[in-house]
Each structure stands twice: as C-alpha cells, then as structure tokens.
Motif scaffolding. Structure first.
Motif, PDB file in Angstrom:
ATOM      1  N   PRO A 227      42.778  -5.290  57.575  1.00  0.00           N
ATOM      2  CA  PRO A 227      43.715  -4.350  58.227  1.00  0.00           C
ATOM      3  C   PRO A 227      45.117  -4.386  57.602  1.00  0.00           C
ATOM      4  CG  PRO A 227      42.445  -5.551  59.870  1.00  0.00           C
ATOM      5  CD  PRO A 227      42.106  -6.172  58.556  1.00  0.00           C
ATOM      6  N   SER A 228      45.589  -5.567  57.206  1.00  0.00           N
ATOM      7  CA  SER A 228      46.922  -5.636  56.561  1.00  0.00           C
ATOM      8  C   SER A 228      46.909  -4.900  55.235  1.00  0.00           C
ATOM      9  CB  SER A 228      47.328  -7.076  56.272  1.00  0.00           C
ATOM     10  OG  SER A 228      47.465  -7.785  57.445  1.00  0.00           O
ATOM     11  N   GLU A 229      45.850  -5.090  54.469  1.00  0.00           N
ATOM     12  CA  GLU A 229      45.810  -4.497  53.124  1.00  0.00           C
ATOM     13  C   GLU A 229      45.694  -2.976  53.182  1.00  0.00           C
ATOM     14  OE1 GLU A 229      43.284  -6.530  50.321  1.00  0.00           O
ATOM     15  OE2 GLU A 229      44.312  -8.446  50.662  1.00  0.00           O
TER      16      GLU A 229
ATOM     17  N   LEU B 148      39.320 -12.589  56.930  1.00  0.00           N
ATOM     18  CA  LEU B 148      39.367 -11.399  56.059  1.00  0.00           C
ATOM     19  C   LEU B 148      39.174 -10.132  56.875  1.00  0.00           C
ATOM     20  CD1 LEU B 148      37.281 -12.435  52.865  1.00  0.00           C
ATOM     21  CD2 LEU B 148      39.720 -11.851  52.942  1.00  0.00           C
ATOM     22  N   SER B 149      38.113 -10.105  57.718  1.00  0.00           N
ATOM     23  CA  SER B 149      37.802  -8.846  58.393  1.00  0.00           C
ATOM     24  C   SER B 149      38.796  -8.530  59.509  1.00  0.00           C
ATOM     25  CB  SER B 149      36.364  -8.863  58.923  1.00  0.00           C
ATOM     26  OG  SER B 149      36.262  -9.858  59.908  1.00  0.00           O
ATOM     27  N   ASP B 150      39.298  -9.559  60.214  1.00  0.00           N
ATOM     28  CA  ASP B 150      40.150  -9.279  61.377  1.00  0.00           C
ATOM     29  C   ASP B 150      41.622  -9.130  61.020  1.00  0.00           C
ATOM     30  OD1 ASP B 150      37.789  -9.607  62.640  1.00  0.00           O
ATOM     31  OD2 ASP B 150      38.438 -11.188  64.020  1.00  0.00           O
TER      32      ASP B 150
ATOM     33  N   ILE C 154      30.944 -11.269  47.261  1.00  0.00           N
ATOM     34  CA  ILE C 154      30.472 -10.621  48.487  1.00  0.00           C
ATOM     35  C   ILE C 154      30.888  -9.150  48.520  1.00  0.00           C
ATOM     36  CG2 ILE C 154      30.744 -10.549  51.010  1.00  0.00           C
ATOM     37  CD1 ILE C 154      30.828 -13.580  51.023  1.00  0.00           C
ATOM     38  N   SER C 155      32.092  -8.850  48.074  1.00  0.00           N
ATOM     39  CA  SER C 155      32.568  -7.467  48.208  1.00  0.00           C
ATOM     40  C   SER C 155      32.373  -6.643  46.940  1.00  0.00           C
ATOM     41  CB  SER C 155      34.039  -7.444  48.658  1.00  0.00           C
ATOM     42  OG  SER C 155      34.834  -8.096  47.716  1.00  0.00           O
ATOM     43  N   CYS C 156      31.557  -7.144  46.004  1.00  0.00           N
ATOM     44  CA  CYS C 156      31.296  -6.382  44.773  1.00  0.00           C
ATOM     45  C   CYS C 156      29.800  -6.319  44.499  1.00  0.00           C
ATOM     46  CB  CYS C 156      31.953  -7.063  43.571  1.00  0.00           C
ATOM     47  SG  CYS C 156      33.737  -7.197  43.668  1.00  0.00           S
ATOM     48  N   SER C 157      29.310  -5.105  44.227  1.00  0.00           N
ATOM     49  CA  SER C 157      27.913  -4.976  43.799  1.00  0.00           C
ATOM     50  C   SER C 157      27.786  -5.557  42.394  1.00  0.00           C
ATOM     51  CB  SER C 157      27.513  -3.502  43.781  1.00  0.00           C
ATOM     52  OG  SER C 157      28.293  -2.836  42.796  1.00  0.00           O
ATOM     53  N   GLU C 158      26.550  -5.800  42.005  1.00  0.00           N
ATOM     54  CA  GLU C 158      26.320  -6.349  40.666  1.00  0.00           C
ATOM     55  C   GLU C 158      26.823  -5.373  39.589  1.00  0.00           C
ATOM     56  OE1 GLU C 158      22.466  -8.003  40.228  1.00  0.00           O
ATOM     57  OE2 GLU C 158      23.116  -9.088  38.445  1.00  0.00           O
ATOM     58  N   GLU C 159      26.637  -4.089  39.881  1.00  0.00           N
ATOM     59  CA  GLU C 159      27.086  -3.072  38.921  1.00  0.00           C
ATOM     60  C   GLU C 159      28.611  -3.138  38.720  1.00  0.00           C
ATOM     61  OE1 GLU C 159      26.149   0.783  40.436  1.00  0.00           O
ATOM     62  OE2 GLU C 159      26.726   1.775  38.556  1.00  0.00           O
TER      63      GLU C 159
ATOM     64  N   ALA D 152      33.213  -4.344  53.257  1.00  0.00           N
ATOM     65  CA  ALA D 152      34.610  -4.215  53.683  1.00  0.00           C
ATOM     66  C   ALA D 152      34.733  -2.829  54.314  1.00  0.00           C
ATOM     67  CB  ALA D 152      35.540  -4.345  52.477  1.00  0.00           C
ATOM     68  N   PRO D 153      35.792  -2.551  55.089  1.00  0.00           N
ATOM     69  CA  PRO D 153      35.931  -1.216  55.687  1.00  0.00           C
ATOM     70  C   PRO D 153      35.893  -0.142  54.591  1.00  0.00           C
ATOM     71  CG  PRO D 153      37.655  -2.702  56.453  1.00  0.00           C
ATOM     72  CD  PRO D 153      36.923  -3.431  55.393  1.00  0.00           C
ATOM     73  N   PRO D 154      35.327   1.024  54.912  1.00  0.00           N
ATOM     74  CA  PRO D 154      35.176   2.077  53.893  1.00  0.00           C
ATOM     75  C   PRO D 154      36.494   2.440  53.212  1.00  0.00           C
ATOM     76  CG  PRO D 154      34.413   2.832  56.065  1.00  0.00           C
ATOM     77  CD  PRO D 154      34.769   1.400  56.211  1.00  0.00           C
ATOM     78  N   GLU D 155      37.608   2.375  53.970  1.00  0.00           N
ATOM     79  CA  GLU D 155      38.916   2.714  53.363  1.00  0.00           C
ATOM     80  C   GLU D 155      39.274   1.774  52.219  1.00  0.00           C
ATOM     81  OE1 GLU D 155      38.126   2.161  56.595  1.00  0.00           O
ATOM     82  OE2 GLU D 155      39.903   2.547  57.825  1.00  0.00           O
ATOM     83  N   LEU D 156      38.660   0.578  52.220  1.00  0.00           N
ATOM     84  CA  LEU D 156      39.012  -0.400  51.184  1.00  0.00           C
ATOM     85  C   LEU D 156      37.941  -0.506  50.101  1.00  0.00           C
ATOM     86  CD1 LEU D 156      40.597  -3.381  53.193  1.00  0.00           C
ATOM     87  CD2 LEU D 156      41.744  -1.551  51.953  1.00  0.00           C
ATOM     88  N   CYS D 157      36.962   0.395  50.155  1.00  0.00           N
ATOM     89  CA  CYS D 157      35.911   0.356  49.132  1.00  0.00           C
ATOM     90  C   CYS D 157      36.006   1.610  48.273  1.00  0.00           C
ATOM     91  CB  CYS D 157      34.529   0.303  49.778  1.00  0.00           C
ATOM     92  SG  CYS D 157      34.229  -1.272  50.598  1.00  0.00           S
ATOM     93  N   GLY D 158      35.749   1.447  46.984  1.00  0.00           N
ATOM     94  CA  GLY D 158      35.699   2.604  46.094  1.00  0.00           C
ATOM     95  C   GLY D 158      34.327   2.685  45.449  1.00  0.00           C
TER      96      GLY D 158
END
Ligand code: GUN
Ligand code: ZN
Length: 403
Positions: A85-87, A79-81, A189-194, A151-157
């Motif tokens: 980056p593809s997404e 996922l990370s490598d 893993i990539s989502c907070s509980e909120e 996840a990289p900041p560009e992929l987080c909202g």
C-alpha cells in the motif's frame, strides 16, 4: 580546500585505520591525501575531527522511508499489509520525486553519500528517483522494481512492458554513470520465470547491476519452492542468469552449504541487513560461515524493514548479530571498513568508499564531543559504540557541502 583531522583510511586487510593528516579538495575531486600531521590551519576540521569517506548503503528502499516502524509482522504479511500500500503512492510521479528528495536529505544527514536502492514498479516514479538522486549528486544505483504476480494488480506489470521500461531506464542511466539504473526483480515470489529470465538477459546486455532479495525468511523459501517446482531459491536465480559478480542479493539468511558454494563461485554479493532481520524476526545471518565459504558480503540498512538510517548503527548491528550467534564477530575497525571501502569493493565502485586521489570528494567531517583519542579505548571502537549523529558536522558531495 583543506579538510583536516584523523583520516579514516582503508588499512588494506578488511579493517579501517586512523591516520592524522589532511585531504585537499580541488574541482570536486580529492587532489591530495597527506598523512602525517594535522595542519594547524585548515578550511574545515582540524585537531579532534574525524574525516571519513561518505558511507555506502548497499540495500535500501526509497519508497519505504515513511513506513519505518511497522513492527510485529513477518515478511510476507508486512509486504502485503504495509509495504505494497505504501509503494502504490509512487504511481504519482510528483510524490515519488518529493519522497526521493526527502529520503536523500535524510541519508545525507546521516552521512550516506552512496546507495544501492529500490524504487517501485512505477516507471515514471523510478525515473523521477534517478533524476532527483543524480541531480543532488549522490553516487549509486536505483532500480525500477519488477513484479508480475503475487502482489496487488496496481503493482504488477506485464513482462514485455516491464522489461522495456527497465531497458529505457538503463539507456538513460547506463552502468558507467555516477548514478545508474539497476535491474531490480523484487524477489522470486513476485516474478514469473519469464520475467526473471528477461531481467537476467537485460542485465547482461546492459552490464547493469542486479538487485533482488534472497532467502530472507524460511516461509519465503518454502513459497519459492512451491512456485518453482521444488527448485532451490539459488537455482531459480542462477538459471535466469541473475547471479553474477554485479548481483546484490538482500539478506541471504536461510541458505545451505551448497547454496553458499554456488554464490561464491558466481562471485555474487549478499547484502547483510542485520537491523531489518531483527525487526521482521527473519533470522540471523551467519556472517562468519558465509565468509568461510568465500561468499562476498556487503551491508545495508534495508529501510523500511530496517529502522536505522545511520550506517554506523547498521555496522554496529553486524557486530551485535554476529556476537549473539557465535564467538566470531567483526571488531569496530572491520565494521567501519564494511560501510566504506568494504561496501565499495562489494559494489564494484572504485570511486567511492575511500579517501583516494582522483575520486569525487564525497567526505564527512565529524566532530565527536567526547574524548575519543585517549589511550584507554580503541578510538574506532569508541566512535562506533558511542556514535551520535550530531557529531556529523558537514557532508560533502563532489566537493560541495550539501548541508
Ligand atoms: N522481500 C521482497 N520485497 C522486500 C522488501 O521490500 N523488503 C524486505 N525486507 N524484503 C523484501
Ligand atoms: Zn529490501
């Protein structure tokens, strides 16, 4: 239009059967399904042809079509490598649009006419994917991926922005449409509980399908336990309201009996992705145990961890995985059922996966170039194991040939 041949029919007991006959297509829909004899004159097909409902892929990632084959890494490194980056390229809307066109064209060329798919975290990219898939005429759901951490900041909202965007997509593409938006938190893993809670609420509000990943690798399960105060993965989703009968959970390999009981009681669906599990060496899902526990199952390619775009080959991999770990494996007729009527039932789609009067005519016309109707071998087994994509002559979506 008359489409004739051996019809792939739902046998009614989790198996497909073959019956000679024809389908009459009128105004984009299946107007008649007549079993008995193959007519001598037909517009398409005839003696020696197989007529199948379009295949359904219950789990795939549209932005991952160009990264199939990144072998040798476990899930979180892959996922990370490679994947993240593809997404990132989907930040550009035109790229997302072109890539969705290419992905849909590849899917149709392999006989897949209906999909449950992930886009990326980019709102405009996800909307472009829905626009393209729906204008092509594909059946299914596509979701904007929700991620706010790990996840990289560009992929987080932010939670508010992501939920607002997902809400807007659901308003533009409601659950009742042929192509609809799905609520798609990537995984715990990539989502907070909120974010998970908000996703659960939004899915209930919109009656939307939920897609996420569950218990694909042991390491992932340990990380989830660390991030959520020792709670079990299934509990995390359940308390966020993410486990309903319209929830499609990718993989679901590393689960305890108590998890299976919970999933069965919620009527949630596990999308079994055998090729992806082999590729990332995530483990082998114990299909027969899951069925004994009454867990509902679907089957997906999981492109790009999965390397097979053809659902026939993915269906074959369900047999290979099951027979590698035990004696209880599906036969070819069950495998054909899985990628047609079985996936339609798991996804709650009454208008796909079957040759059914009144349904949109999403059909495949297949001409195997080997003797497949001989008495020595079960024809469905021959077709499955000897499958060659070149046999697929025509793919019809809503009564129109798309090739
Ligand atoms: N878990 C979280 N994201 C992904 C993904 O994109 N592919 C697979 N196979 N597993 C995931
Ligand atoms: Zn996946």
């Amino acid at each position: 239009m008359i489409v004739a041949g051996q019809l792939l029919i739902d046998g009614g007991d989790g198996h497909s059967i073959l019956r000679p006959g024809f389908v009459r297509v009128d105004d984009g829909r299946i107007a008649e399904v007549i079993e008995g004899e193959i007519p001598r004159v037909a517009d398409v097909g005839g003696e020696g042809f197989l007529v199948s409902p379009g295949f359904i892929d219950a789990h795939l990632h549209l932005p991952q079509f160009d990264m199939i084959g990144a072998h040798g890494m476990p899930l979180l490194r892959w996922l990370s490598d490679i994947t993240f980056p593809s997404e990132m390229k989907w930040a550009e809307e035109s790229y997302a649009r072109d890539m969705t066109k290419r992905a849909c064209s590849q899917l149709l060329s392999k006989g897949t006419t209906a999909i449950a798919a992930y886009a990326t975290v980019h709102h405009r990219g996800a909307r472009a994917a829905l626009d393209v898939a729906s204008s092509i005429g594909m059946r299914g759901v596509i979701g904007q991926v929700l991620m706010d951490r790990e996840a990289p900041p560009e992929l987080c909202g932010t939670v508010d922005r992501l939920l607002d965007e997902a809400k807007q997509l659901g308003e533009s593409y409601p659950a009742t449409e042929r192509m609809a938006a799905a609520i798609t938190p990537r995984f715990a893993i990539s989502c907070s509980e909120e974010l998970l809670d908000g996703a659960g609420r939004l899915a209930a509000e919109q009656g939307a399908m939920v897609q996420t990943h569950l218990a694909e690798t042991q390491n992932e399960c340990s990380v989830v336990e660390q991030l959520f105060d020792g709670r079990r993965y299934v509990d995390v989703y359940d308390s966020a309201g993410l486990l309903g009968e319209r929830s499609i959970l990718g993989h679901g390999i590393h689960l305890a009996r108590s998890d299976l009981i919970r999933l069965a009681s919620r009527r949630s669906v596990i999308a079994h992705c055998p090729t992806a599990n082999t590729f990332l060496r995530s483990g082998a899902m114990n299909r027969s145990e899951w069925i004994d526990a009454s867990v509902r199952l679907a089957v997906g390619s999981d492109i790009g961890a999965g390397y097979e775009r053809s659902m026939v080959r993915v269906a074959r991999a369900t047999i290979e995985t099951a027979s590698a770990i035990g004696d209880d494996f599906p036969d070819a007729a069950a495998a054909w059922h899985g990628i047609t009527a079985g996936n339609a039932d798991a996804l709650g789609w009454t208008d796909a996966g079957r040759l059914k009067v009144g349904s949109p005519a999403d059909l495949l016309v297949i001409e195997p170039t080997i003797p497949w109707l001989g008495p020595m071998v079960d024809p469905l087994a021959t077709l499955l194991w000897a499958w060659d994509d070149r046999w697929l002559k025509r793919t019809m979506l809503r009564g129109q040939f798309v090739d």
